[in-house]
Design a protein around this motif. Structure first.
Motif, mmCIF file in Angstrom:
data_model
loop_
_atom_site.group_PDB
_atom_site.id
_atom_site.type_symbol
_atom_site.label_atom_id
_atom_site.label_comp_id
_atom_site.label_asym_id
_atom_site.label_seq_id
_atom_site.Cartn_x
_atom_site.Cartn_y
_atom_site.Cartn_z
ATOM 1 N N GLN A 261 -5.338 -6.916 -9.614
ATOM 2 C CA GLN A 261 -4.229 -6.788 -8.665
ATOM 3 C C GLN A 261 -3.128 -5.913 -9.271
ATOM 4 O OE1 GLN A 261 -1.019 -9.815 -7.419
ATOM 5 N NE2 GLN A 261 -2.661 -10.192 -5.956
ATOM 6 N N GLU A 262 -2.559 -5.034 -8.471
ATOM 7 C CA GLU A 262 -1.511 -4.117 -8.936
ATOM 8 C C GLU A 262 -0.128 -4.688 -8.631
ATOM 9 O OE1 GLU A 262 -1.823 -0.424 -9.704
ATOM 10 O OE2 GLU A 262 -3.967 -0.561 -10.045
ATOM 11 N N ILE A 263 0.919 -3.997 -9.100
ATOM 12 C CA ILE A 263 2.293 -4.418 -8.822
ATOM 13 C C ILE A 263 2.500 -4.445 -7.309
ATOM 14 C CG2 ILE A 263 4.730 -3.747 -9.041
ATOM 15 C CD1 ILE A 263 3.945 -2.507 -11.779
ATOM 16 N N GLN A 264 3.079 -5.542 -6.827
ATOM 17 C CA GLN A 264 3.232 -5.740 -5.386
ATOM 18 C C GLN A 264 4.660 -5.437 -4.926
ATOM 19 O OE1 GLN A 264 0.619 -6.527 -3.154
ATOM 20 N NE2 GLN A 264 -0.480 -5.904 -5.011
ATOM 21 N N PRO A 265 4.802 -4.891 -3.705
ATOM 22 C CA PRO A 265 6.129 -4.528 -3.183
ATOM 23 C C PRO A 265 6.821 -5.727 -2.530
ATOM 24 C CG PRO A 265 4.467 -3.889 -1.609
ATOM 25 C CD PRO A 265 3.726 -4.525 -2.761
ATOM 26 N N LEU A 266 7.879 -5.443 -1.769
ATOM 27 C CA LEU A 266 8.682 -6.498 -1.149
ATOM 28 C C LEU A 266 8.115 -7.001 0.176
ATOM 29 C CD1 LEU A 266 12.224 -5.002 -1.806
ATOM 30 C CD2 LEU A 266 11.393 -7.183 -2.684
ATOM 31 N N TYR A 267 7.218 -6.273 0.818
ATOM 32 C CA TYR A 267 6.691 -6.637 2.144
ATOM 33 C C TYR A 267 7.799 -6.896 3.159
ATOM 34 C CZ TYR A 267 2.101 -6.803 0.038
ATOM 35 O OH TYR A 267 0.950 -6.447 -0.590
ATOM 36 N N PRO A 268 8.656 -5.861 3.423
ATOM 37 C CA PRO A 268 9.741 -6.073 4.391
ATOM 38 C C PRO A 268 9.214 -6.192 5.820
ATOM 39 C CG PRO A 268 9.665 -3.779 3.720
ATOM 40 C CD PRO A 268 8.654 -4.504 2.878
ATOM 41 N N GLU A 269 9.916 -6.989 6.639
ATOM 42 C CA GLU A 269 9.584 -7.176 8.054
ATOM 43 C C GLU A 269 10.881 -7.061 8.855
ATOM 44 O OE1 GLU A 269 6.613 -8.192 9.644
ATOM 45 O OE2 GLU A 269 5.517 -7.923 7.776
ATOM 46 N N ARG A 270 10.840 -6.379 9.997
ATOM 47 C CA ARG A 270 11.951 -6.433 10.945
ATOM 48 C C ARG A 270 11.341 -6.681 12.311
ATOM 49 N NH1 ARG A 270 14.276 -2.316 7.701
ATOM 50 N NH2 ARG A 270 13.814 -0.569 9.069
ATOM 51 N N GLU A 271 11.639 -7.825 12.880
ATOM 52 C CA GLU A 271 10.979 -8.319 14.088
ATOM 53 C C GLU A 271 10.786 -7.215 15.135
ATOM 54 O OE1 GLU A 271 8.770 -10.984 15.602
ATOM 55 O OE2 GLU A 271 10.022 -11.624 13.921
ATOM 56 N N GLY A 272 9.524 -6.887 15.419
ATOM 57 C CA GLY A 272 9.228 -5.915 16.467
ATOM 58 C C GLY A 272 9.477 -4.465 16.081
ATOM 59 N N ARG A 273 10.192 -4.223 14.952
ATOM 60 C CA ARG A 273 10.565 -2.865 14.592
ATOM 61 C C ARG A 273 9.766 -2.330 13.406
ATOM 62 N NH1 ARG A 273 15.996 -1.676 15.029
ATOM 63 N NH2 ARG A 273 15.479 0.225 13.883
ATOM 64 N N LEU A 274 9.377 -3.248 12.506
ATOM 65 C CA LEU A 274 8.755 -2.797 11.269
ATOM 66 C C LEU A 274 7.880 -3.906 10.688
ATOM 67 C CD1 LEU A 274 8.710 -0.708 8.852
ATOM 68 C CD2 LEU A 274 10.505 -2.116 7.842
ATOM 69 N N SER A 275 6.705 -3.525 10.204
ATOM 70 C CA SER A 275 5.889 -4.506 9.455
ATOM 71 C C SER A 275 5.176 -3.786 8.315
ATOM 72 C CB SER A 275 4.869 -5.189 10.373
ATOM 73 O OG SER A 275 3.826 -4.299 10.684
ATOM 74 N N THR A 276 5.015 -4.499 7.206
ATOM 75 C CA THR A 276 4.216 -3.984 6.093
ATOM 76 C C THR A 276 3.111 -4.988 5.838
ATOM 77 O OG1 THR A 276 5.854 -4.990 4.634
ATOM 78 C CG2 THR A 276 5.962 -2.621 4.896
ATOM 79 N N SER A 277 1.900 -4.500 5.654
ATOM 80 C CA SER A 277 0.762 -5.404 5.465
ATOM 81 C C SER A 277 -0.308 -4.701 4.646
ATOM 82 C CB SER A 277 0.198 -5.827 6.830
ATOM 83 O OG SER A 277 -0.209 -4.687 7.559
ATOM 84 N N CYS A 278 -1.315 -5.476 4.290
ATOM 85 C CA CYS A 278 -2.411 -4.945 3.492
ATOM 86 C C CYS A 278 -3.468 -4.342 4.409
ATOM 87 C CB CYS A 278 -2.991 -6.106 2.686
ATOM 88 S SG CYS A 278 -4.619 -5.802 2.083
ATOM 89 N N CYS A 279 -3.958 -3.156 4.058
ATOM 90 C CA CYS A 279 -5.045 -2.528 4.822
ATOM 91 C C CYS A 279 -6.287 -2.475 3.936
ATOM 92 C CB CYS A 279 -4.635 -1.124 5.250
ATOM 93 S SG CYS A 279 -5.993 -0.192 5.991
ATOM 94 N N LEU A 280 -7.341 -3.175 4.347
ATOM 95 C CA LEU A 280 -8.584 -3.227 3.559
ATOM 96 C C LEU A 280 -9.554 -2.107 3.935
ATOM 97 C CD1 LEU A 280 -9.247 -7.078 3.753
ATOM 98 C CD2 LEU A 280 -8.383 -5.827 1.782
ATOM 99 N N GLN A 281 -9.283 -1.421 5.055
ATOM 100 C CA GLN A 281 -10.251 -0.452 5.562
ATOM 101 C C GLN A 281 -10.192 0.892 4.826
ATOM 102 O OE1 GLN A 281 -8.299 -2.390 7.841
ATOM 103 N NE2 GLN A 281 -10.069 -3.752 7.747
ATOM 104 N N ASP A 282 -9.050 1.182 4.211
ATOM 105 C CA ASP A 282 -8.909 2.476 3.547
ATOM 106 C C ASP A 282 -7.952 2.294 2.379
ATOM 107 O OD1 ASP A 282 -9.163 5.139 2.969
ATOM 108 O OD2 ASP A 282 -8.213 5.883 4.804
ATOM 109 N N ALA A 283 -8.217 2.959 1.275
ATOM 110 C CA ALA A 283 -7.355 2.822 0.097
ATOM 111 C C ALA A 283 -7.491 4.061 -0.768
ATOM 112 C CB ALA A 283 -7.730 1.573 -0.703
ATOM 113 N N TRP A 284 -6.501 4.290 -1.610
ATOM 114 C CA TRP A 284 -6.597 5.368 -2.594
ATOM 115 C C TRP A 284 -7.350 4.875 -3.820
ATOM 116 C CZ3 TRP A 284 -6.518 10.313 -3.299
ATOM 117 C CH2 TRP A 284 -6.410 10.838 -4.602
ATOM 118 N N CYS A 285 -7.005 3.680 -4.287
ATOM 119 C CA CYS A 285 -7.639 3.144 -5.495
ATOM 120 C C CYS A 285 -7.653 1.629 -5.410
ATOM 121 C CB CYS A 285 -6.844 3.605 -6.723
ATOM 122 S SG CYS A 285 -7.524 2.990 -8.264
#
Length: 554
Positions: free
Chosen positions: A360-384
């Protein structure tokens, strides 16, 4: 030996110790090498000894040592992972074995993200009573030996201390020696492990009776006074918190008020109501111990685990002060240490499930703003690794861009930074957007640790300069790491700064043209790096002193 290697696959495994005999007989063994954490505890701000209320997570899942026991990973589909490290201060690995040595993959992942890890020393029921009598009711030598042995184990496997959980009644002789044992264990751990911790669970009273108090009071204070903290039981009400705060005095942040996410017994809130418990705890300036957040995985199921996990921790974010990275370089591909494929340089190398928290690599803050912004993990595509960070949101009609805060930073800014970014824009009109990085700073004189709200607003906003061609030292580093782009944009930037401290690293998503409508976007982040230009060497260091052992050629 079966303790060190899985009997069916011969793979190295993490292990526990059962009973007093196994604990006293333990000594370092050459087979331990796999089990010793290879990742030192990363520094972060504020440090653990600041007076800000803390958050402890106690991980208790299905008896422990399940897929996470495989030190070199396993082909587990939909495994349990934890990745909201920025929100927590301490991670405890819990099981009902006498001496729970945290599986090394958890220690590696936590340390990489700046979180110390505690094992558990537990005794229960009639057997626990006998065990406690054997080492506590005798002379000083016997309890000192147990304390020294526990400190040696933490030092040897490179984790950070112990949760002590004695859940059985004690004789007068045994309970009389218990504070001495705790004091000795705490001192031994502090000597053996830099920043080490010993935390006592609220179970036994000073007269030896087993009776959970759900607070700090005169019946259990003698144990709190002998170690680094108290983890209270879960069935408290607000009056318990008021009394605890009054009695704890200056040490109020050393009381970790227990919150059972499974909401067993008479509790304020668990599950998706856990925030109700946290709100009260924080109102009284106390620390929190979140027990069994694996509820999200065990109760709601494996299928939508990552979405539910983001929802759970997002619901608590208001009460969880975040932590800042305070050293460079910062480099991460956001991988969770699991996936449905393995990627390298943006290309799928291997298809199939895998699970290895040490990766596991260094993890970010995972900010959320209701309806405006979401950050999540994508398993379908990655750089490394196994995943990238998916950032989805909308740019409002009146605005040109949106900033997504990825990391909080707190360190003096070097004179010159190099930054690299790997990203992919998805959706129907990716060419409508541009993506870049933003760094905020504050004047050097105002950097300080504090509570949730005391960090001042940044007074400098910087947009690093795009480098059409990286300078030789950076180019050599990038060439050593990458062999092609495979559809990922890979811009490099530089930024020169003077007399200031770094505050936030954000992703900027901008529209090329103004629009009267809100514009949705989706961006995958594959890698981010922030490097001190002075330390980017033209020749990467060579590996030295490489040895190989336990090799069997077939």
């Amino acid at each position: 030996p079966a303790r060190y290697f899985d009997t069916t696959t011969t793979e190295p495994i993490s292990f526990f110790l059962s009973g007093l005999e196994e604990l006293l007989a333990w000594k370092p063994d050459s087979n331990d090498d796999f089990n010793i954490s290879s990742v030192p505890l990363a520094k972060r701000q504020p440090p653990l000894d600041s007076k800000r209320p803390r958050t402890l997570v106690c991980h208790d899942m299905r008896g422990g040592y399940i897929e996470d026991r495989f030190i070199q990973g396993s082909a587990t589909r939909n495994p349990y992972v934890f990745y909201h490290w920025r929100y927590i201060d301490i991670f405890v690995y819990f099981s009902h074995h006498t001496v729970t040595i945290p599986p090394v993959c958890w220690t590696n992942a936590a340390h990489r993200n700046g979180v110390p890890v505690l094992g558990t020393f537990i005794t229960e029921w009639t057997d626990g009573e006998k065990l406690c009598e054997a080492f506590l009711a005798g002379g000083e030598e016997s309890y000192r030996t147990v304390a020294e042995q526990l400190a040696r184990i933490a030092q040897h496997f490179r984790f950070d201390g112990w949760l002590v959980n004695l859940e059985n009644k004690l004789s007068a002789a045994a309970v009389g020696n218990l504070p001495h044992f705790l004091r000795h264990l705490t001192a031994a751990v502090h000597r053996a492990v830099p920043g080490g911790l010993v935390i006592w669970y609220d179970s036994i009273l000073r007269n030896g009776a087993l009776r959970w108090q759900n607070e700090l009071n005169d019946e259990n204070r003698v144990f709190f006074d002998a170690c680094d903290g108290l983890f209270t039981n879960y069935n408290w009400k607000e009056e318990h918190l008021e009394r605890t705060r009054g009695l704890a005095g200056q040490r109020h942040t050393d009381v970790y008020v227990g919150v059972d996410v499974f909401a067993r017994g008479d509790v304020i809130g668990g599950g998706f109501d856990t925030d109700k418990s946290l709100r009260l705890i924080r109102q009284h300036g106390l620390s929190a111990a979140i027990f069994a957040p694996g509820w999200v995985y065990e109760h709601l199921g494996e299928e939508n685990f990552l979405q539910n996990e983001d929802k759970f921790w997002g619901s608590l974010a208001e009460y969880l002060p975040t932590h800042s990275i305070c050293t460079l370089p910062l480099a991460t591909s956001f991988s969770l240490g699991m996936g449905t494929s393995r990627f390298l340089d943006g290309k799928e190398e291997e298809n199939g499930p895998w699970y290895d928290l040490s990766a596991q690599e260094i993890q970010p803050l995972y900010p959320e703003r209701e309806g405006r912004l979401s950050t999540s993990c994508c398993l379908q595509d990655a750089w490394c690794g196994g995943s990238s960070l998916k950032v989805q949101g909308t740019i409002p009609p009146s605005e040109e861009r949106v900033a997504v805060r990825l990391f909080s930073l707190q360190m003096p800014a070097p004179r010159k930074l190099f930054l690299t970014l790997h990203y992919k824009l998805e959706g129907p009109h990716p060419d409508e957007f541009s993506v870049s990085l933003e760094l905020t700073t504050w004047d050097s004189g105002i950097c300080h640790e504090g509570n949730i709200t005391s960090l001042p607003e940044p007074n400098g906003r910087h947009h690093p300069r795009f480098l059409p061609a990286p300078p030789p030292s950076l180019a050599k580093l990038l060439a050593a790491c990458h062999r092609g782009s495979n559809g990922w944009a890979r811009p490099c930037y530089e930024l020169e700064l003077q007399d200031c401290s770094l505050r936030d690293l954000s992703l900027l998503v901008s529209r090329h043209q103004p629009s009267p409508r809100e514009t949705p976007f989706t961006c995958l982040l594959g890698e981010v790096r922030v490097l001190d230009a002075a330390n980017v060497s033209t020749s990467p260091p060579q590996v030295q002193s490489l040895t190989a052992s336990q090799i069997w050629w077939q």
